[in-house]
Each structure stands twice: as structure tokens, then as C-alpha cells.
Design a protein around this motif. Structure first.
Motif, PDB file in Angstrom:
ATOM      1  N   SER A   8       0.811  -1.197   0.384  1.00  0.00           N
ATOM      2  CA  SER A   8      -0.071  -0.115   0.000  1.00  0.00           C
ATOM      3  C   SER A   8       0.686   1.489   0.161  1.00  0.00           C
ATOM      4  O   SER A   8       1.779   1.249   0.571  1.00  0.00           O
ATOM      5  CB  SER A   8      -0.574   0.018   1.414  1.00  0.00           C
ATOM      6  N   THR A   9       0.609   2.254  -0.698  1.00  0.00           N
ATOM      7  CA  THR A   9       1.127   3.584  -0.088  1.00  0.00           C
ATOM      8  C   THR A   9       0.241   4.943   0.022  1.00  0.00           C
ATOM      9  O   THR A   9      -0.483   4.532   0.119  1.00  0.00           O
ATOM     10  CB  THR A   9       1.098   4.138  -1.951  1.00  0.00           C
ATOM     11  N   CYS A  10       0.613   5.513   1.264  1.00  0.00           N
ATOM     12  CA  CYS A  10       0.164   6.133   1.820  1.00  0.00           C
ATOM     13  C   CYS A  10       0.765   7.610   1.205  1.00  0.00           C
ATOM     14  O   CYS A  10       2.100   7.766   1.431  1.00  0.00           O
ATOM     15  CB  CYS A  10       0.593   6.057   3.450  1.00  0.00           C
ATOM     16  N   ARG A  11      -0.113   8.833   0.839  1.00  0.00           N
ATOM     17  CA  ARG A  11       0.500   9.780   0.657  1.00  0.00           C
ATOM     18  C   ARG A  11      -0.286  11.043   1.655  1.00  0.00           C
ATOM     19  O   ARG A  11      -1.408  10.809   2.151  1.00  0.00           O
ATOM     20  CB  ARG A  11      -0.156  10.068  -1.053  1.00  0.00           C
ATOM     21  N   ASP A  12       1.218  11.951   1.651  1.00  0.00           N
ATOM     22  CA  ASP A  12       0.718  12.998   2.075  1.00  0.00           C
ATOM     23  C   ASP A  12       0.450  13.004   4.176  1.00  0.00           C
ATOM     24  O   ASP A  12      -1.077  13.130   3.931  1.00  0.00           O
ATOM     25  CB  ASP A  12      -0.235  13.968   1.642  1.00  0.00           C
ATOM     26  N   LYS A  13       0.731  12.590   4.346  1.00  0.00           N
ATOM     27  CA  LYS A  13       0.063  11.833   6.149  1.00  0.00           C
ATOM     28  C   LYS A  13      -0.422  12.748   6.401  1.00  0.00           C
ATOM     29  O   LYS A  13      -1.474  12.662   7.315  1.00  0.00           O
ATOM     30  CB  LYS A  13       1.239  11.096   7.152  1.00  0.00           C
ATOM     31  N   SER A  14       0.010  13.701   6.431  1.00  0.00           N
ATOM     32  CA  SER A  14      -1.096  15.238   7.404  1.00  0.00           C
ATOM     33  C   SER A  14      -1.810  15.576   6.477  1.00  0.00           C
ATOM     34  O   SER A  14      -2.931  16.046   7.571  1.00  0.00           O
ATOM     35  CB  SER A  14       0.222  16.348   6.633  1.00  0.00           C
ATOM     36  N   GLY A  15      -2.027  14.947   6.031  1.00  0.00           N
ATOM     37  CA  GLY A  15      -3.757  15.157   5.470  1.00  0.00           C
ATOM     38  C   GLY A  15      -3.861  16.842   4.231  1.00  0.00           C
ATOM     39  O   GLY A  15      -5.024  16.987   4.262  1.00  0.00           O
ATOM     40  N   ASN A  16      -2.775  17.133   4.234  1.00  0.00           N
ATOM     41  CA  ASN A  16      -2.699  18.425   3.600  1.00  0.00           C
ATOM     42  C   ASN A  16      -3.752  18.253   2.251  1.00  0.00           C
ATOM     43  O   ASN A  16      -4.048  19.763   1.518  1.00  0.00           O
ATOM     44  CB  ASN A  16      -1.884  19.174   3.266  1.00  0.00           C
ATOM     45  N   ASP A  17      -3.804  16.745   1.672  1.00  0.00           N
ATOM     46  CA  ASP A  17      -4.224  17.395  -0.309  1.00  0.00           C
ATOM     47  C   ASP A  17      -5.482  16.662   0.262  1.00  0.00           C
ATOM     48  O   ASP A  17      -6.006  16.822  -1.300  1.00  0.00           O
ATOM     49  CB  ASP A  17      -3.282  16.263  -0.476  1.00  0.00           C
ATOM     50  N   LEU A  18      -6.679  17.051   1.054  1.00  0.00           N
ATOM     51  CA  LEU A  18      -7.653  16.108   1.575  1.00  0.00           C
ATOM     52  C   LEU A  18      -8.229  17.205   1.532  1.00  0.00           C
ATOM     53  O   LEU A  18      -8.135  18.410   2.522  1.00  0.00           O
ATOM     54  CB  LEU A  18      -8.012  15.431   2.347  1.00  0.00           C
ATOM     55  N   SER A  19      -9.528  16.954   0.927  1.00  0.00           N
ATOM     56  CA  SER A  19     -10.538  18.242   1.094  1.00  0.00           C
ATOM     57  C   SER A  19     -11.438  17.904   2.527  1.00  0.00           C
ATOM     58  O   SER A  19     -11.128  17.025   3.006  1.00  0.00           O
ATOM     59  CB  SER A  19     -11.814  18.370  -0.008  1.00  0.00           C
ATOM     60  N   VAL A  20     -11.975  19.150   3.301  1.00  0.00           N
ATOM     61  CA  VAL A  20     -12.898  19.523   4.608  1.00  0.00           C
ATOM     62  C   VAL A  20     -13.904  17.757   4.315  1.00  0.00           C
ATOM     63  O   VAL A  20     -14.101  17.149   5.022  1.00  0.00           O
ATOM     64  CB  VAL A  20     -13.615  20.662   5.048  1.00  0.00           C
ATOM     65  N   GLU A  21     -14.349  17.802   2.868  1.00  0.00           N
ATOM     66  CA  GLU A  21     -15.820  16.566   2.628  1.00  0.00           C
ATOM     67  C   GLU A  21     -14.643  15.588   2.334  1.00  0.00           C
ATOM     68  O   GLU A  21     -15.496  14.790   3.280  1.00  0.00           O
ATOM     69  CB  GLU A  21     -16.077  16.941   1.884  1.00  0.00           C
ATOM     70  N   GLU A  22     -13.583  14.952   2.405  1.00  0.00           N
ATOM     71  CA  GLU A  22     -13.067  13.318   2.564  1.00  0.00           C
ATOM     72  C   GLU A  22     -12.929  13.747   3.655  1.00  0.00           C
ATOM     73  O   GLU A  22     -12.782  12.519   4.677  1.00  0.00           O
ATOM     74  CB  GLU A  22     -11.728  14.264   1.514  1.00  0.00           C
ATOM     75  N   LYS A  23     -12.506  14.280   4.036  1.00  0.00           N
ATOM     76  CA  LYS A  23     -12.437  14.264   5.905  1.00  0.00           C
ATOM     77  C   LYS A  23     -13.243  13.741   6.836  1.00  0.00           C
ATOM     78  O   LYS A  23     -13.337  12.738   7.818  1.00  0.00           O
ATOM     79  CB  LYS A  23     -11.533  14.918   6.532  1.00  0.00           C
ATOM     80  N   ARG A  24     -14.634  14.770   6.707  1.00  0.00           N
ATOM     81  CA  ARG A  24     -15.516  14.195   7.199  1.00  0.00           C
ATOM     82  C   ARG A  24     -16.057  13.239   6.685  1.00  0.00           C
ATOM     83  O   ARG A  24     -16.570  11.849   7.536  1.00  0.00           O
ATOM     84  CB  ARG A  24     -17.048  15.139   7.146  1.00  0.00           C
ATOM     85  N   ALA A  25     -15.995  12.504   5.773  1.00  0.00           N
ATOM     86  CA  ALA A  25     -16.724  11.044   4.742  1.00  0.00           C
ATOM     87  C   ALA A  25     -15.726   9.802   5.353  1.00  0.00           C
ATOM     88  O   ALA A  25     -16.590   9.237   6.053  1.00  0.00           O
ATOM     89  CB  ALA A  25     -16.332  11.229   3.085  1.00  0.00           C
TER      90      ALA A  25
END
Length: 264
Positions: A8-25
Motif C-alpha cells: 500500500s502507498t500512503c500519500r501526504d500523511k498530514s492530510g494537506n491534500d484532502l478536502s474537508v468533505e473527504e475528511k468528514r466522509a
């Protein structure tokens, strides 16, 4: 930033590339799972710290603040309030691990509560497939003729001999991760029995870590509350009953004053 681990590959562990909607989902997938079905307090904890971290007030995620605003605990008694929040955070971390080891294995976005803090972190989790050749055909595992094949076989034999020697040297001593492996196997067995059994066992184990010193009445009241909550989650689990009996016995002795206390 890309980190490869296993298949598996984990990108951007800080979550900076994720939108608020993706985080809430991602959080919604967790709280709606069967692992969290019998854990309303853990759901509230995860939703609370997520919404706080996504708002301008995200910096105020101390144990004192969480204990007061989420659980209504007295800010004057900071020690017991902080201990209670730490226990809940530990339960949440283990439940998240159990979720991503089972139902959430294929989730595209994962949420974690790192040790030493309460703010959630998010990571994009992608299962990588084996890359095909540029021309669309599968590349052979070994190429280069018989000579290269012989070299590869010799190298494999040498590596096997070295590995066997290292194993023989290290075999008498225990592996450092034996305890962690045993704990994960135990949690997996409890989860197969029922998510409630796993949650009750996790809570009871956390409560047992708070029992000592036994002469602290507030500590005994806190651990008793946790044991009772574990019993409500799974009335068939023996561990919280045993723990509650111990803390209630300690409270009974602490409530006896004067000569009678010394007698007992």
C-alpha cells in the motif's frame, strides 16, 4: 510526500491534500461501522475533535478542554479529568486500529489520533497494483539468460544461509514485539466474538491501569465509572466485574474513618 509500506502507498500523511468533505466522509465511515456500533462515547470523541480541528478553534484540544466541553467534567479536578480523557483517547486509538484491520481495510482516507495529542490526522491510503510494462505486456521476472539466473540462484542461497544463521543466534531470546503481537491476536479473537466484547475488554484494561495508587478516592471513583461503562457495553465480560469489585472494595475501605479503618 509518498511513503510505501507493504503493498500500500500512503500519500501526504498530514492530510494537506484532502478536502474537508473527504475528511468528514472518512470519519463518517468510522462512526457508522459495526466496530463503533456500541461505542457512543468514542463516536462523540472522534466527531468532536474532528470538528474542532477543522474549525478555527482546533488549537484548543487539550485534555482539560475536551473533558469539560465534551464530557462536562469539572475543570477544578484537572488530574482526574485529564486521566479520563487519556483513557478515552487510548480506547479510540485501538478501536481505529481494529477498524482499519477489518471493515475499513479498503478505505481510501484514514483518520488517526496520534499518541501525545488529540487532534486527528488524515492520510490518503491507496492499494497499489503491480505496474505493467510500458508496451502493455508483462515483463518476465528474470531476464538476461542462464548466467544471470545462476547468479540470482547463488545469491538466494547465500541469503538463505545468512538468514538461517541469524535466526539460530537470535532464537533463544524473545522477540521485542511478542507482547504486542499477542495483544493484537487477543483483540482479533474478541472482535470475532463481538465488537462489544472487544470494546468492553479495551475499556476494562484501560481502567485497570488507573487503579493505583488505591488510596486516591477520586481515582477509584473514576476507574469504577469506567468498569461500569464496560459492563454496560458487554454484560457477559468477566474482566470489568472483577475490576469494579476491586475498586468498590477500595472505596469502601477509604470511606471508613478512625479506628475502624485501621482495624480493617
Amino acid at each position: 510526500m509518498t511513503e510505501t509500506k507493504g503493498n500500500s502507498t500512503c500519500r501526504d500523511k498530514s492530510g494537506n491534500d484532502l478536502s474537508v468533505e473527504e475528511k468528514r466522509a472518512a470519519v463518517a465511515s468510522v462512526v457508522e461501522s459495526r466496530i463503533f456500533a456500541n461505542s457512543p462515547r468514542l463516536k462523540e470523541f472522534l466527531i468532536y475533535v474532528t470538528e474542532k480541528s477543522l474549525s478555527e478553534e482546533g488549537a484548543d484540544l487539550s485534555a482539560k478542554s475536551i473533558g469539560f466541553h465534551l464530557y462536562g467534567r469539572d475543570t477544578v479536578d484537572e488530574t482526574n479529568s485529564a486521566n479520563f480523557v487519556r483513557v478515552e483517547a487510548g480506547r479510540l486509538r485501538r478501536s481505529l486500529d481494529d477498524y482499519y484491520d477489518s471493515d475499513g481495510r479498503a478505505d481510501a482516507v484514514r483518520v488517526h489520533i496520534r499518541k501525545g495529542g488529540y487532534a486527528p490526522t488524515f492520510e490518503r491510503h491507496v492499494v497499489s497494483a503491480q505496474s505493467p510494462a510500458a508496451d502493455g505486456t508483462a515483463r518476465p521476472l528474470l531476464s538476461g539468460g542462464p548466467k544471470k539466473l545462476r547468479l540470482v540462484l547463488v545469491a538466494c542461497v547465500l541469503l538463505a544461509v545468512i538468514a538461517l544463521g541469524v535466526f539460530e543466534v537470535l532464537r533463544p531470546g524473545p522477540r521485542p514485539d511478542d507482547a504486542e503481537l499477542a495483544a493484537r491476536v487477543e483483540r482479533q479473537a474478541l472482535m470475532e466474538q463481538s465488537p462489544a466484547a472487544l470494546e468492553a475488554a479495551n475499556m476494562a484494561l484501560q481502567a485497570r491501569g488507573l487503579i493505583y495508587p488505591i488510596f486516591d478516592a477520586h481515582r477509584q471513583m473514576l476507574t469504577t465509572e469506567l468498569f461500569r461503562a464496560a459492563i454496560e457495553i458487554d454484560p457477559n465480560s468477566a474482566l470489568p466485574y472483577a475490576g469494579a469489585a476491586q475498586t468498590l472494595g477500595s472505596l469502601a475501605l477509604l470511606s471508613i474513618a478512625g479506628d475502624r479503618h485501621d482495624f480493617f
